[in-house]
Design a protein around this motif. Structure first.
Motif, PDB file in Angstrom:
ATOM      1  N   ASP A  56      -4.417  -3.713  16.790  1.00 33.06           N
ATOM      2  CA  ASP A  56      -4.392  -3.975  18.237  1.00 33.06           C
ATOM      3  C   ASP A  56      -5.231  -5.206  18.581  1.00 33.06           C
ATOM      4  O   ASP A  56      -4.822  -6.061  19.378  1.00 33.06           O
ATOM      5  CB  ASP A  56      -4.942  -2.752  18.997  1.00 33.06           C
ATOM      6  CG  ASP A  56      -3.981  -1.562  18.908  1.00 33.06           C
ATOM      7  OD1 ASP A  56      -2.804  -1.791  18.531  1.00 33.06           O
ATOM      8  OD2 ASP A  56      -4.413  -0.423  19.187  1.00 33.06           O
ATOM      9  N   VAL A  57      -6.429  -5.259  17.981  1.00 32.35           N
ATOM     10  CA  VAL A  57      -7.298  -6.421  18.238  1.00 32.35           C
ATOM     11  C   VAL A  57      -6.612  -7.701  17.790  1.00 32.35           C
ATOM     12  O   VAL A  57      -6.570  -8.710  18.500  1.00 32.35           O
ATOM     13  CB  VAL A  57      -8.655  -6.242  17.520  1.00 32.35           C
ATOM     14  CG1 VAL A  57      -9.440  -7.556  17.538  1.00 32.35           C
ATOM     15  CG2 VAL A  57      -9.458  -5.139  18.171  1.00 32.35           C
ATOM     16  N   LEU A  58      -6.034  -7.632  16.576  1.00 33.61           N
ATOM     17  CA  LEU A  58      -5.374  -8.842  16.036  1.00 33.61           C
ATOM     18  C   LEU A  58      -4.183  -9.239  16.904  1.00 33.61           C
ATOM     19  O   LEU A  58      -3.886 -10.429  17.078  1.00 33.61           O
ATOM     20  CB  LEU A  58      -4.928  -8.598  14.597  1.00 33.61           C
ATOM     21  CG  LEU A  58      -6.075  -8.488  13.571  1.00 33.61           C
ATOM     22  CD1 LEU A  58      -5.547  -8.007  12.216  1.00 33.61           C
ATOM     23  CD2 LEU A  58      -6.789  -9.827  13.404  1.00 33.61           C
TER      24      LEU A  58
ATOM     25  N   PRO B 119      -5.841 -14.854  20.133  1.00 32.50           N
ATOM     26  CA  PRO B 119      -5.167 -16.166  20.114  1.00 32.50           C
ATOM     27  C   PRO B 119      -5.304 -16.813  18.732  1.00 32.50           C
ATOM     28  O   PRO B 119      -6.368 -16.760  18.123  1.00 32.50           O
ATOM     29  CB  PRO B 119      -5.926 -16.986  21.161  1.00 32.50           C
ATOM     30  CG  PRO B 119      -6.635 -15.990  21.997  1.00 32.50           C
ATOM     31  CD  PRO B 119      -6.936 -14.826  21.134  1.00 32.50           C
ATOM     32  N   GLY B 120      -4.208 -17.365  18.258  1.00 31.80           N
ATOM     33  CA  GLY B 120      -4.235 -18.040  16.950  1.00 31.80           C
ATOM     34  C   GLY B 120      -3.759 -17.163  15.822  1.00 31.80           C
ATOM     35  O   GLY B 120      -3.586 -17.634  14.692  1.00 31.80           O
ATOM     36  N   VAL B 121      -3.547 -15.902  16.096  1.00 31.32           N
ATOM     37  CA  VAL B 121      -3.001 -15.009  15.067  1.00 31.32           C
ATOM     38  C   VAL B 121      -1.513 -14.813  15.370  1.00 31.32           C
ATOM     39  O   VAL B 121      -1.149 -14.368  16.453  1.00 31.32           O
ATOM     40  CB  VAL B 121      -3.724 -13.645  15.079  1.00 31.32           C
ATOM     41  CG1 VAL B 121      -3.020 -12.666  14.145  1.00 31.32           C
ATOM     42  CG2 VAL B 121      -5.181 -13.823  14.662  1.00 31.32           C
TER      43      VAL B 121
ATOM     44  N   GLN C 148     -15.490 -16.230  14.110  1.00 28.73           N
ATOM     45  CA  GLN C 148     -16.732 -15.545  14.490  1.00 28.73           C
ATOM     46  C   GLN C 148     -16.482 -14.552  15.635  1.00 28.73           C
ATOM     47  O   GLN C 148     -16.949 -13.399  15.607  1.00 28.73           O
ATOM     48  CB  GLN C 148     -17.768 -16.598  14.896  1.00 28.73           C
ATOM     49  CG  GLN C 148     -19.182 -16.098  14.786  1.00 28.73           C
ATOM     50  CD  GLN C 148     -20.214 -17.203  15.056  1.00 28.73           C
ATOM     51  OE1 GLN C 148     -19.853 -18.340  15.329  1.00 28.73           O
ATOM     52  NE2 GLN C 148     -21.475 -16.836  14.966  1.00 28.73           N
ATOM     53  N   GLY C 149     -15.715 -15.000  16.614  1.00 28.61           N
ATOM     54  CA  GLY C 149     -15.404 -14.131  17.762  1.00 28.61           C
ATOM     55  C   GLY C 149     -14.592 -12.923  17.335  1.00 28.61           C
ATOM     56  O   GLY C 149     -14.844 -11.789  17.765  1.00 28.61           O
ATOM     57  N   LEU C 150     -13.626 -13.154  16.443  1.00 28.23           N
ATOM     58  CA  LEU C 150     -12.778 -12.065  15.962  1.00 28.23           C
ATOM     59  C   LEU C 150     -13.604 -11.045  15.178  1.00 28.23           C
ATOM     60  O   LEU C 150     -13.433  -9.820  15.323  1.00 28.23           O
ATOM     61  CB  LEU C 150     -11.648 -12.611  15.089  1.00 28.23           C
ATOM     62  CG  LEU C 150     -10.713 -11.588  14.458  1.00 28.23           C
ATOM     63  CD1 LEU C 150     -10.025 -10.753  15.546  1.00 28.23           C
ATOM     64  CD2 LEU C 150      -9.658 -12.266  13.575  1.00 28.23           C
ATOM     65  N   GLN C 151     -14.524 -11.552  14.361  1.00 24.95           N
ATOM     66  CA  GLN C 151     -15.372 -10.661  13.570  1.00 24.95           C
ATOM     67  C   GLN C 151     -16.176  -9.721  14.481  1.00 24.95           C
ATOM     68  O   GLN C 151     -16.277  -8.512  14.240  1.00 24.95           O
ATOM     69  CB  GLN C 151     -16.324 -11.497  12.695  1.00 24.95           C
ATOM     70  CG  GLN C 151     -17.284 -10.702  11.822  1.00 24.95           C
ATOM     71  CD  GLN C 151     -16.549  -9.930  10.725  1.00 24.95           C
ATOM     72  OE1 GLN C 151     -15.940 -10.502   9.843  1.00 24.95           O
ATOM     73  NE2 GLN C 151     -16.561  -8.606  10.811  1.00 24.95           N
ATOM     74  N   LEU C 152     -16.713 -10.315  15.573  1.00 22.98           N
ATOM     75  CA  LEU C 152     -17.506  -9.505  16.511  1.00 22.98           C
ATOM     76  C   LEU C 152     -16.638  -8.434  17.197  1.00 22.98           C
ATOM     77  O   LEU C 152     -17.051  -7.285  17.353  1.00 22.98           O
ATOM     78  CB  LEU C 152     -18.161 -10.420  17.562  1.00 22.98           C
ATOM     79  CG  LEU C 152     -19.296 -11.324  17.027  1.00 22.98           C
ATOM     80  CD1 LEU C 152     -19.739 -12.318  18.101  1.00 22.98           C
ATOM     81  CD2 LEU C 152     -20.469 -10.476  16.562  1.00 22.98           C
TER      82      LEU C 152
END
Lengths: 302, 223
Positions: free
Chosen positions: A89-91, A95-97, A143-147
Motif C-alpha cells: 500500500d505504501v509503495l 511517487p517514483g515507484v 530516505q522518505g520511503l524508508q521512514l
C-alpha cells in the motif's frame, strides 16, 4: 609560419614537399620515429578501448541496478501477510515507484537455490518476504520511503541497491580514468620521444642548419623541413599502429555474460570511429613538439 | 652598405678587434688583409651578423644589426653573397640544387636557364649533377661563388676564397669577383695573399684594409 595553427599544419603537410629535401635523409631516426609512433598508437587503441568499455560497463551497472529496489520484510509468521500488504500500500502511493510486487515462495526459492541447493524447504524456514520495486526514471525519495515503511510495517527494510552500485560504479569510473590517464601518458611519451628525435636530427645536421642560415633561410623555413618530416613519419606510423590495434580489438572474443568484463573490451557501434582520431592527434602532437624543439635548437645558431 | 662605428669584438677574454670604424660604399671593392688570426674572418662574420659586436654599432643597409630580429637578419643575408674558405654545401644535394638554394629559401622560383648560364660562367656547367664531396677545391670555390651571386646580392663577402686553390684558379676566381664589381656589386675579399692583391691592380680599383693589433687601417695608397 602562419598564425593560424590549422593553416600551418595543412601547409606543412601539403605544401612544398621539396622543402624537406634540404635536410639529408635520416633513415635511422625516421624509421625509429615511425616504429615508435606505430607502437604508441597500437597501445592507445587499447587504452581507448578500455576507457570506452568501462564507461559502457559503468553506465550498464548504474542503469540496471538503479531501476530496481527491494523491500525485505522480516516479521512473525502471523503478521507477515498484514505487513506485506501495508508495504504494498505504501509503495502504491509513493511517487517514483511504477510497480511493486511480492515475490512468491517459488521465486524466493529460485533466488536462494544457487547458494542453498534445490532441495530447500522454503515453507519450513523463517525466510523474509521480498517485495520487488520498479522505479520510474527519476527514481524515488529512498530516505522518505524508508521512514514511511518503518512507520507502517516495522519489519520492512528498503534496499535501493546503492551499497552495491557505489563500489561497482566507482571501480568502473576508476578504470575509465586509468584508461584516459594511459592515453595522456602515451601522448606525453610520444611528444618526449619526438622531441628527442628532432633534437638529435637537428644536432646531427648542424652544418646543414648553419649553411641554411648563412644563405638567408628563416628559422621557420628550416624548422618546417624537420617538422614536415617528423609529422608525416608520425602520421604514417600512427595510422599503421591504429589499424593494427583496431584489427586486434576486432579479433577479441565477442562480449558474453559468461566471460564477464574481459570479453566486453572493445568498441561498440559508432565508437569504432574514435580510434581513427588517434593518427590525427599523434600528428598534431608530433607537429607541436617538433616545432617547439626545432625553434628552441635554432636559437643557438645565429 | 656596411658601416662599422667604433666596433669592438671580444673573444675568450681578450679583445680581437678594437674601435674599428669603416664604411664600405656601394660598388666599392675592398681587400681585407692581415696575418693569420688577426681577425679577418671575425670581421667578415660581424658584417653579416654571424658574430655580435661587444661594443660599437654595425649598420647593414642602414639598419642596426644589434637590434635586428632573427628573421630580419635572414632577410638581409639574402642581399649578401658569402663565400667561405671552407665552402659549406649540403652534401646530399647535387651542385645545381646547392647553387639554387638561396632562391629556394627565399621562396623564389629558379630560372633553370639562368642557373645553367651561371654555372657556365663559373665553368661548372659539366658538373651540375655532381655531389659536393666529389668536387675539387677550385670547383667548390667557384660553386660557392655561383651560389653567392644567384640572388643578385648587393654585397659579396669572400673570406679567403683562394686559400685552398692553386694560383691559376685564384686568378680565375679574382676575375669573377672583379666582373661582379663591374656590375655594381660591393665586394669585400679577405686574403693574406699579397700577390693576388697586386694581380688585381690591372683589373679593378680596390682599396686594401689591413687588420693589425685589433685595428683596421687603410693600407697605403689605392692599388
Amino acid at each position: 609560419m602562419a598564425a593560424n595553427p590549422i593553416k600551418t599544419i595543412v601547409l606543412v603537410l601539403t605544401g612544398a614537399p621539396r622543402a624537406d629535401r634540404v635536410v639529408p635523409p635520416s633513415g635511422h631516426t625516421a624509421t625509429l620515429t615511425t616504429l615508435t609512433a606505430a607502437a604508441m598508437a597500437f597501445l592507445a587503441v587499447f587504452a581507448l578501448a578500455l576507457s570506452l568499455a568501462t564507461g559502457r560497463l559503468a553506465d550498464r551497472w548504474a542503469g540496471a541496478l538503479a531501476e530496481t529496489a527491494t523491500v525485505r520484510i522480516a516479521a512473525p509468521a502471523d503478521q507477515m501477510a498484514a505487513q506485506t500488504q501495508k508495504v504494498l500500500d505504501v509503495l502504491g502511493t509513493t511517487p517514483g515507484v511504477t510497480s511493486a510486487r511480492a515475490l512468491g515462495g517459488d521465486e524466493i526459492k529460485a533466488l536462494l537455490e544457487p547458494w542453498l541447493g534445490p532441495d530447500l524447504p522454503v515453507d519450513a524456514l523463517p525466510l523474509p518476504q521480498l517485495v520487488e520495486v520498479t522505479e520510474a526514471a527519476d527514481g524515488f525519495d529512498a530516505q522518505g520511503l524508508q521512514l514511511r515503511l518503518k512507520a507502517e510495517a516495522p519489519g520492512a527494510t528498503l534496499d535501493d541497491h546503492m551499497r552495491w552500485r557505489r563500489p561497482l560504479i566507482a571501480s568502473a569510473e576508476r578504470i575509465r580514468f586509468l584508461g584516459l590517464l594511459s592515453l595522456a601518458l602515451i601522448g606525453g611519451a610520444s611528444a618526449a620521444m619526438i622531441t628527442l628525435a628532432t633534437q638529435a636530427a637537428l644536432a646531427a645536421n648542424g652544418q646543414v642548419v648553419r649553411t641554411l642560415r648563412l644563405i638567408g633561410a628563416r628559422d621557420s623555413y628550416i624548422a618546417r623541413a624537420f617538422v614536415r618530416r617528423f609529422t608525416l613519419r608520425t602520421l604514417l606510423g600512427a595510422l599503421a599502429g591504429t589499424l593494427a590495434g583496431m584489427a586486434a580489438v576486432a579479433l577479441l572474443p565477442p562480449a558474453a555474460d559468461e566471460g564477464g568484463f574481459l570479453t566486453g573490451l572493445g568498441f561498440a557501434g559508432l565508437q569504432w570511429a574514435w580510434p581513427l582520431g588517434i593518427p590525427a592527434v599523434a600528428a598534431a602532437v608530433a607537429f607541436l613538439s617538433t616545432r617547439a624543439a626545432a625553434f628552441r635548437s635554432l636559437r643557438s645558431v645565429r | 652598405m656596411i658601416e662599422f662605428h667604433d666596433v669592438s669584438l671580444g673573444y675568450a677574454g681578450k679583445e680581437l678587434l678594437s674601435g674599428v670604424t669603416l664604411k664600405l660604399a656601394p660598388g666599392s671593392f675592398h681587400f681585407l688583409t692581415g696575418p693569420s688570426g688577426a681577425g679577418k674572418t671575425s670581421l667578415i662574420k660581424l658584417c653579416y651578423g654571424d658574430l655580435a659586436a661587444s661594443a660599437g654599432r654595425i649598420e647593414l643597409f642602414g639598419e642596426d644589426l644589434a637590434n635586428m630580429a632573427r628573421d630580419d637578419i635572414a632577410r638581409l643575408r639574402r642581399r649578401i653573397g658569402i663565400v667561405h674558405q671552407d665552402c659549406q654545401f649540403l652534401d646530399h644535394l647535387p651542385l645545381d640544387e646547392n647553387v639554387a638554394l638561396p632562391m629556394r629559401v627565399a621562396g623564389l622560383e629558379t630560372d633553370e636557364q639562368a642557373l645553367y648560364e651561371l654555372l657556365a660562367w663559373v665553368g661548372l656547367s659539366g658538373r651540375a649533377t655532381a655531389l659536393p664531396p666529389s668536387l675539387s677545391g677550385g670547383e667548390r670555390q667557384r660553386a660557392a661563388l655561383a651560389r653567392a651571386v644567384i640572388n643578385s646580392p648587393d654585397i659579396i663577402l669572400a673570406d679567403e676564397p683562394t686559400g685552398n686553390i692553386d694560383w691559376d684558379m685564384s686568378l680565375r676566381l679574382l676575375r669573377l669577383l672583379t666582373e661582379l664589381n663591374r656590375m655594381g656589386k660591393t665586394v669585400l675579399m679577405a686574403t693574406h695573399d699579397l700577390n693576388l692583391i697586386r694581380a688585381a691592380k690591372s683589373q679593378v680599383s680596390a682599396r686594401v684594409l689591413r687588420i693589425q693589433g685589433g685595428t683596421v687601417q687603410l693600407a697605403g695608397a689605392d692599388l
